[in-house]
Design a protein around this motif. Structure first.
Motif, PDB file in Angstrom:
ATOM      1  N   LEU A  16       0.832  -1.204   0.000  1.00 31.69           N
ATOM      2  CA  LEU A  16       0.000   0.000   0.000  1.00 31.69           C
ATOM      3  C   LEU A  16       0.867   1.254   0.000  1.00 31.69           C
ATOM      4  CD1 LEU A  16      -2.785  -0.935   2.594  1.00 31.69           C
ATOM      5  CD2 LEU A  16      -3.132  -0.448   0.168  1.00 31.69           C
ATOM      6  N   ARG A  17       1.902   1.238   0.810  1.00 29.43           N
ATOM      7  CA  ARG A  17       2.764   2.407   0.920  1.00 29.43           C
ATOM      8  C   ARG A  17       3.498   2.664  -0.394  1.00 29.43           C
ATOM      9  NH1 ARG A  17       2.462   6.702   4.310  1.00 29.43           N
ATOM     10  NH2 ARG A  17       4.116   8.036   3.563  1.00 29.43           N
ATOM     11  N   GLU A  18       3.932   1.597  -1.039  1.00 31.84           N
ATOM     12  CA  GLU A  18       4.632   1.738  -2.321  1.00 31.84           C
ATOM     13  C   GLU A  18       3.734   2.433  -3.343  1.00 31.84           C
ATOM     14  OE1 GLU A  18       6.920   1.546  -5.707  1.00 31.84           O
ATOM     15  OE2 GLU A  18       7.564   1.298  -3.617  1.00 31.84           O
ATOM     16  N   VAL A  19       2.481   1.995  -3.443  1.00 31.73           N
ATOM     17  CA  VAL A  19       1.556   2.598  -4.401  1.00 31.73           C
ATOM     18  C   VAL A  19       1.282   4.054  -4.043  1.00 31.73           C
ATOM     19  CG1 VAL A  19      -0.819   2.550  -5.260  1.00 31.73           C
ATOM     20  CG2 VAL A  19       0.489   0.428  -5.092  1.00 31.73           C
ATOM     21  N   GLN A  20       1.016   4.301  -2.769  1.00 32.15           N
ATOM     22  CA  GLN A  20       0.693   5.676  -2.385  1.00 32.15           C
ATOM     23  C   GLN A  20       1.876   6.616  -2.588  1.00 32.15           C
ATOM     24  OE1 GLN A  20      -2.154   6.743   0.661  1.00 32.15           O
ATOM     25  NE2 GLN A  20      -0.507   7.758   1.763  1.00 32.15           N
ATOM     26  N   ASP A  21       3.078   6.180  -2.258  1.00 36.62           N
ATOM     27  CA  ASP A  21       4.250   7.037  -2.468  1.00 36.62           C
ATOM     28  C   ASP A  21       4.424   7.375  -3.948  1.00 36.62           C
ATOM     29  OD1 ASP A  21       4.814   7.103   0.216  1.00 36.62           O
ATOM     30  OD2 ASP A  21       6.444   5.642   0.125  1.00 36.62           O
ATOM     31  N   ALA A  22       4.088   6.417  -4.810  1.00 37.78           N
ATOM     32  CA  ALA A  22       4.283   6.623  -6.247  1.00 37.78           C
ATOM     33  C   ALA A  22       3.157   7.425  -6.880  1.00 37.78           C
ATOM     34  CB  ALA A  22       4.415   5.281  -6.951  1.00 37.78           C
TER      35      ALA A  22
END
Length: 216
Positions: A33-39
């Motif tokens: 989730l964090r990877e997607v949101q950061d991107a």
């Protein structure tokens, strides 16, 4: 196109941090989730279903995790995402008045982005800075403390001019791309890195024997 379809090395790295069991795969939910949101700035419904499939769980479970943490967003946020602590100490110190000032000045409500794309707002639970209430957090960067309505107006004026004031305090601990806790400056937090190790299946509790009953 799926977000992770061309990111197999990244997926391998994230899943390698957890046991290969079904429970271990589900543990990767939050870093994904964090990877997607950061991107991308937020997590769409399509990305939510993609992450659920990767972790071997349901979209409902992923959605429930997201709803528990105010750090995850399901709608776009502005360039400057302002979060107002609304728990007891900040409320007693004037957080509601600060919130009213913020949404009035920006003419924006939670889930919206200002017409110029600069601002979005959110009420959040305790930010852990009770002694300096009321507090505004800017994205993942840090806290502005003891924020009166007057200081709020000055802060917004600076952000409108893209002259972001330095936060009074940075976020104490973040998680870096390697999944390790670090301070905002990049210094390792908690146990020394050499003491960290990857989880294995033996770290998980053994399941109860088939047919066994839980004693009350």
């Amino acid at each position: 196109m799926n977000y992770f379809s061309n990111k197999q090395p990244l997926l391998n790295d994230i899943f390698s941090r957890y046991p290969g069991s079904p429970q271990g795969k589900r543990s990767a939910l939050m870093p994904l989730l964090r990877e997607v949101q950061d991107a991308e700035g937020y997590v769409t419904e399509d990305r939510l279903h993609e992450i659920a499939a990767l972790c071997g769980t349901t979209a409902t479970e992923v959605r429930s995790v997201m709803s528990f943490y105010s750090t995850y967003h399901t709608t776009p946020t502005g360039k400057y995402h302002l979060q107002v602590c609304a728990t007891l100490m900040c409320a007693l110190a004037g957080a509601e008045e600060l919130w009213d000032e913020l949404v009035s000045e920006l003419d924006v409500q939670p889930g919206e982005v200002s017409s110029d794309g600069r601002f979005s707002v959110q009420k959040v639970e305790c930010l852990g800075s009770c002694g300096t209430a009321p507090v505004i957090q800017l994205g993942d960067e840090g806290f502005y403390e003891n924020v009166t309505p007057k200081r709020c107006r000055h802060l917004l004026a600076a952000l409108r001019a893209d002259q972001k004031p330095a936060p009074d305090n940075t976020i104490p601990v973040m998680v870096n791309s390697a999944g390790l806790q670090v301070t905002y400056s990049g210094q390792a937090a908690g146990a020394p890195v050499e003491f960290l190790r990857r989880l294995t299946d033996t770290d998980l509790p053994a399941p109860p024997p088939a047919g066994s009953e839980v004693k009350k």
